[in-house]
Every structure is written in structure tokens, then in C-alpha cells.
Write a protein that holds these residues in place. Structure first.
Motif, short mmCIF file in Angstrom:
data_model
loop_
_atom_site.label_atom_id
_atom_site.label_comp_id
_atom_site.label_asym_id
_atom_site.label_seq_id
_atom_site.Cartn_x
_atom_site.Cartn_y
_atom_site.Cartn_z
N GLN A 162 0.85 -1.19 0.00
CA GLN A 162 0.00 0.00 0.00
C GLN A 162 0.89 1.24 0.00
O GLN A 162 2.00 1.23 0.53
N ARG A 163 0.38 2.32 -0.55
CA ARG A 163 1.14 3.57 -0.57
C ARG A 163 0.99 4.33 0.75
O ARG A 163 -0.07 4.30 1.37
N GLY A 164 2.07 5.00 1.16
CA GLY A 164 2.04 5.83 2.35
C GLY A 164 2.61 5.14 3.57
O GLY A 164 3.35 4.15 3.49
N TYR A 165 2.27 5.66 4.75
CA TYR A 165 2.74 5.15 6.04
C TYR A 165 1.52 4.74 6.86
O TYR A 165 0.59 5.53 7.04
N GLY A 222 10.24 11.07 -1.55
CA GLY A 222 9.44 11.45 -0.40
C GLY A 222 8.27 10.53 -0.13
O GLY A 222 7.58 10.68 0.88
N GLY A 223 8.03 9.56 -1.01
CA GLY A 223 6.92 8.64 -0.84
C GLY A 223 7.31 7.42 -0.02
O GLY A 223 8.46 7.25 0.39
N ALA A 224 6.34 6.53 0.20
CA ALA A 224 6.59 5.32 0.98
C ALA A 224 5.56 4.26 0.63
O ALA A 224 4.51 4.56 0.07
N VAL A 225 5.89 3.02 0.95
CA VAL A 225 4.96 1.89 0.81
C VAL A 225 5.04 1.05 2.08
O VAL A 225 6.05 1.06 2.79
N TYR A 226 3.95 0.30 2.36
CA TYR A 226 3.93 -0.50 3.59
C TYR A 226 3.05 -1.73 3.40
O TYR A 226 2.24 -1.82 2.46
#
Length: 346
Positions: A162-165, A222-226
Motif C-alpha cells: 500500500q502507498r504511504g505510512y 518522499g513517498g513510501a509503501v507499507y
């Protein structure tokens, strides 16, 4: 009986589908259906006789990447393609050719080892025969499953990210009605100025075989995945990264990178973020038994565990009482302490 009729009909449908695939086989490097238990796109499980009202899912080969997907993840047009290939989540030709060479050399090594000690003339003949076989099967430039796959070893199963934190960038945001994970939480933050493509794989399959296939997720600067994993049952996971895209970002145009966004079209993805344009493939092996996996990509191929900025926020009285960490922040003390990075394709 009703059950035997059902089994006969199911076998007939499966045989017809397999015959259609044989007739339509285009020399793709196909996965072995018998070794595939989950759809590579949606992660749905293939079951022979699921309990009602669950509908049985059939296995289909994508004619471009050769991966096995369910009918819900297959675009059945002039050529049957999986959603990953349609969306443009597959590495480019350069990565695919280099991975092909890795697979060929690994298969030759395994064959030579399994055949046991032989005299020098036999070894030379065997190697020449293997090379000729690979060349003859791959003469059209698209090697087949028979020449490249390793018998009995399926492609590794990917984790849907999934995208984000999940807990916020600093690990201080508690989801409603939830709790902070002490283990099994995967998070990769892109702290570089470049786009990076990510794929997380569970153990039990061939990581190299999987590395040139969909579906990679593009993470912007600057993005993230989790994702949440069952770390109690996992000894390690493999992280694949695509880096080094030479296409420049257009400052006057919006960057389109999300292949799953509504109305997304791979032909309209920004070149600086298109999966097919990345030139370097990294493999990051992570020992994660009873651990969280909180990582950051720093650029230049550097992947490091995160330490967090709020560890030990308990105050003086908390320290006197023996508390090490506040209960309202993500505990970075359970994070992995190191990762092992290898360049598969430079």
C-alpha cells in the motif's frame, strides 16, 4: 453422481483452456501452473473446490510475461495480458535479458552439479549441449519456460504493498481502533531525490525468476509503501528494487507514476517514472523473524534500516520505572538491524 459430474466438467474446462494456451503459445517464459497457488496480481488463492459461495478461480497465462493470474486479473483482448503488463509494471528489455542470462547460467550450474562427477570430455560436451539447447529454443529472442525455468521451483510470491505510512512518517499515528505492530510491519520510505520501483517477495520461490516480472510499484521521492506480514512464520523476505532511470523529469508537466490510479495508461506514464526505463536491479535480503522491517532508500543503491525520531519518549519518571519506550509511538527497537544488498543487474 453430482460430484463426479462436477469433477469431469472441471477437468474438461481445464483441459480446453490448457489446449488453447498450447496453441497460442508465443515462446514466452511461462510459469509452471502446477507450482502456482496464488494469483500474482490480486493474491487470490487457487483452490480446486472452494466452499460456496466462493467461485473457483481458473489459472491463465499472460502472453507477455508468462505469469499465471486469475480470470479477474486477465485482460482478454487480441492477446491475453495480465493487469501488470497492461499497466506497465514490468521491467524493460534490458533487465529481462540480463535476468535471462542469470537463469541460464544457474540452470547450467545445477544440471552439471546434479549429474555428478564425470570426465573432462563429458563435461565439455554437456556444456556445449546445454548452450545449443538454450540457443535453439531461444532463437526467436523469446526463451521458453522449458529452457529457463528451474523445474519444481515456482516464482516467488509477492506481497501487495500500500502507498504511504500506516503509522505516519514518524511512527506516531495510531490507526483508529488499532495498535502499533511489535513485529511484521514492513515500510520502505524513499528518502532520495529519485523514483524507485519496489517489489517485496515471500520465501519459498525463485526470486531471480520473479525479478523480471510484474508487478512493481513506483515510489516517488518522499513517498513510501507499507504492508503487514506474519513475521512469526517468516525467517526472511526478499526486496527487489529497480533504480537508475536516465529519463529527466519535466518541470513543466505533472509526473504520472501511479499505474493503479483511475484512468492510468502505461503509454501516458512519465518517462522518469516508467518501470520499463529503470536500468539497475537490486536484491535486498532481510532477516525478519519477530521483527519489524522499517527501511529507507537513501539513493545510489543504499538501503538502510530506520531508527526513528521518537524512540525512548517516556520522560524521566518513565525511565526510573524501567520503561524504555512510550506506548503511543511505534517501537523502533524491534526493527531489523541490517540488510544484505546485492546488485543483480548493474
Amino acid at each position: 453422481s453430482m460430484i463426479s459430474n462436477f469433477v469431469k466438467k472441471a477437468k474438461a474446462v481445464q483441459e480446453r483452456m490448457e489446449q488453447e494456451e498450447i496453441e497460442d503459445e508465443r515462446g514466452a517464459n511461462w510459469e509452471d501452473k502446477d507450482n502456482v497457488k496464488y494469483c500474482r496480481n490480486c493474491d487470490s488463492k487457487f483452490e480446486f473446490a472452494p466452499m460456496p459461495p466462493v467461485k473457483r478461480l481458473w489459472k491463465h497465462h499472460c502472453r507477455e510475461c508468462g505469469g499465471v493470474v486469475c480470470e479477474n486479473c486477465l485482460v482478454d483482448g487480441a492477446i491475453k495480458l495480465c493487469l501488470g503488463c497492461v499497466r506497465g509494471e514490468t521491467p524493460g528489455e534490458r533487465i529481462q535479458l540480463e535476468v535471462q542470462r542469470l537463469l541460464e547460467s544457474d540452470i547450467m550450474r545445477r544440471r552439471n552439479y546434479s549429474e555428478g562427477p564425470r570426465d573432462s570430455k563429458t563435461i565439455i560436451k554437456s556444456k556445449i549441449g546445454n548452450v545449443k539447447n538454450a540457443i535453439s529454443i531461444a532463437k526467436d529472442g523469446t526463451p521458453t519456460q522449458q529452457s529457463l525455468s528451474i523445474p519444481g521451483i515456482p516464482a516467488a510470491r509477492r506481497v501487495i504493498l500500500q502507498r504511504g505510512y500506516l503509522y505516519g512518517e514518524n511512527g506516531t499515528k495510531l490507526p483508529a481502533g488499532g495498535a502499533f505492530a511489535l513485529s511484521g510491519y514492513f515500510e520502505l520510505a524513499n528518502k532520495s531525490e529519485d523514483f524507485v520501483c519496489v517489489k517485496l517477495l515471500l520465501p519459498g520461490g525463485d526470486t531471480v525468476f520473479e525479478s523480471s516480472r510484474p508487478s512493481y510499484i513506483v515510489v516517488p521521492p518522499g513517498g513510501a509503501v507499507y504492508s503487514l506480514l506474519d513475521s512469526c512464520c517468516l525467517e526472511e523476505v526478499d526486496l527487489l528494487l529497480l533504480i537508475n532511470n536516465n529519463e529527466l523529469m519535466d518541470p513543466n508537466a505533472p509526473v504520472r507514476y501511479d499505474t493503479t490510479a483511475r484512468g492510468a495508461d502505461k503509454s501516458k506514464m512519465s518517462p522518469c517514472a516508467a518501470v520499463a526505463n529503470f536500468r539497475t536491479l537490486l536484491l535486498v535480503k532481510i532477516q525478519c523473524k519477530d521483527k519489524n522491517i522499517l527501511l529507507k532508500y537513501k539513493g545510489q543503491g543504499v538501503v538502510l534500516p530506520r531508527h526513528g525520531g521518537h524512540v525512548g519518549r517516556v520522560g524521566l519518571m518513565g525511565r526510573i520505572q524501567g520503561k524504555r519506550f512510550a506506548e503511543d509511538v511505534l517501537d523502533y527497537s524491534t526493527n531489523v538491524t541490517w540488510v544484505d544488498t546485492t546488485v543483480l543487474v548493474s
